[in-house]
Design an enzyme around this catalytic site. Structure first.
Site, PDB file in Angstrom:
ATOM      1  N   ASN B  14       2.069   4.034   7.407  1.00  0.00           N
ATOM      2  CA  ASN B  14       1.059   4.308   6.395  1.00  0.00           C
ATOM      3  C   ASN B  14       0.899   3.120   5.448  1.00  0.00           C
ATOM      4  OD1 ASN B  14      -0.790   5.939   4.981  1.00  0.00           O
ATOM      5  ND2 ASN B  14       0.419   7.740   5.512  1.00  0.00           N
ATOM      6  N   CYS B  15      -0.179   3.152   4.675  1.00  0.00           N
ATOM      7  CA  CYS B  15      -0.521   2.091   3.725  1.00  0.00           C
ATOM      8  C   CYS B  15       0.683   1.737   2.842  1.00  0.00           C
ATOM      9  CB  CYS B  15      -1.677   2.545   2.848  1.00  0.00           C
ATOM     10  SG  CYS B  15      -2.055   1.460   1.473  1.00  0.00           S
ATOM     11  N   PRO B  16       1.033   0.494   2.596  1.00  0.00           N
ATOM     12  CA  PRO B  16       0.327  -0.716   3.043  1.00  0.00           C
ATOM     13  C   PRO B  16       0.985  -1.363   4.255  1.00  0.00           C
ATOM     14  CG  PRO B  16       1.863  -1.307   1.325  1.00  0.00           C
ATOM     15  CD  PRO B  16       2.116   0.151   1.648  1.00  0.00           C
TER      16      PRO B  16
END
Lengths: 156, 76
Positions: B14-16
């Site tokens: 998931n981000c980042p």
């Protein structure tokens, strides 16, 4: 002066949830080519400890999603905070969200500079041996030396 | 899908993280080489556009295939 963009962040919070924004933004900015510094002050210093034990609490935070509604007086019971914290960490792992340790390491790898507020260290009688090694210690003037030339400045 | 020099599997991240992993991989590549990235984070679609725009690495292709997002980045 280089034409590199600069990001200055002040990290003031030491809970698990609030640990994310400074490290996510700093690591991403560094990946985008920003010269990045984070100044850790007050409770933000907890994010620089060698051994992180970050917690999250639902108290005073009515927006925190809960698996089932729990009355506030029960949320204040002993053990609730550590239970919620470990549930939050488990969910994050399951969803592929990086741990704070991992993001902090990625920040160092990307040469994000981290400065601990000397005044807070003295105020709370912290020992520098409690903190990770690759950080500097400084005060408000140290922060402004970099922040004054920054393109983006965030207070978290 | 076109040819590529290296591949990065950012599935489940998931981000980042997809962006950070991509940046790290690109660092070890030569100018003009192509990196293929596989991701499952829906946010990565806009993020890789933004990453390409800001870093000068060219986004040659961005597509979706069976719930996976595929990107081709050409190293600056």
């Amino acid at each position: 002066m280089s034409d590199e963009k600069k990001l200055a962040i002040i990290a003031t919070k030491g809970s698990l949830d609030w640990a994310y924004p400074p490290f996510i933004l700093a690591s991403t900015a560094a990946a985008l080519g920003y010269d990045t510094q984070i100044f850790f002050t007050f409770y933000g210093l907890a994010l620089l400890k060698k051994k992180l034990n970050l917690q999250v609490t639902s108290l005073g935070n009515p927006a925190m999603p809960m698996p089932a509604p729990i009355p506030v007086f029960l949320q204040a019971m002993p053990g609730m905070q550590s239970m919620m914290s470990s549930m939050m960490k488990k969910t994050m792992k399951k969803k592929g969200v990086a741990s704070i340790e991992e993001l902090r390491d990625l920040c160092f790898e990307a040469e994000v500079k981290m400065i601990a507020c000397q005044m807070t260290v003295d105020l709370f009688d912290f020992k520098t041996s409690e903190f990770i090694d690759d950080i500097e210690y400084g005060g408000a003037a140290t922060f402004f030396e970099f922040a004054g030339e920054s393109d983006i400045c965030l207070y978290i | 899908m076109a040819e590529y020099d290296q591949e990065l599997d950012a599935s489940g991240l998931n981000c980042p993280l997809p962006i950070l992993r991509a940046k790290k991989t690109l660092k070890g590549m030569e100018s003009g080489q192509i990196l293929r990235i596989v991701a499952t984070d829906p946010g990565s679609v806009k993020d890789f556009e933004a990453f390409a725009k800001q870093t000068g690495n060219e986004l040659l292709e961005s597509s979706e295939e069976g719930g996976k997002y595929l990107f081709l980045l050409k190293t600056k």
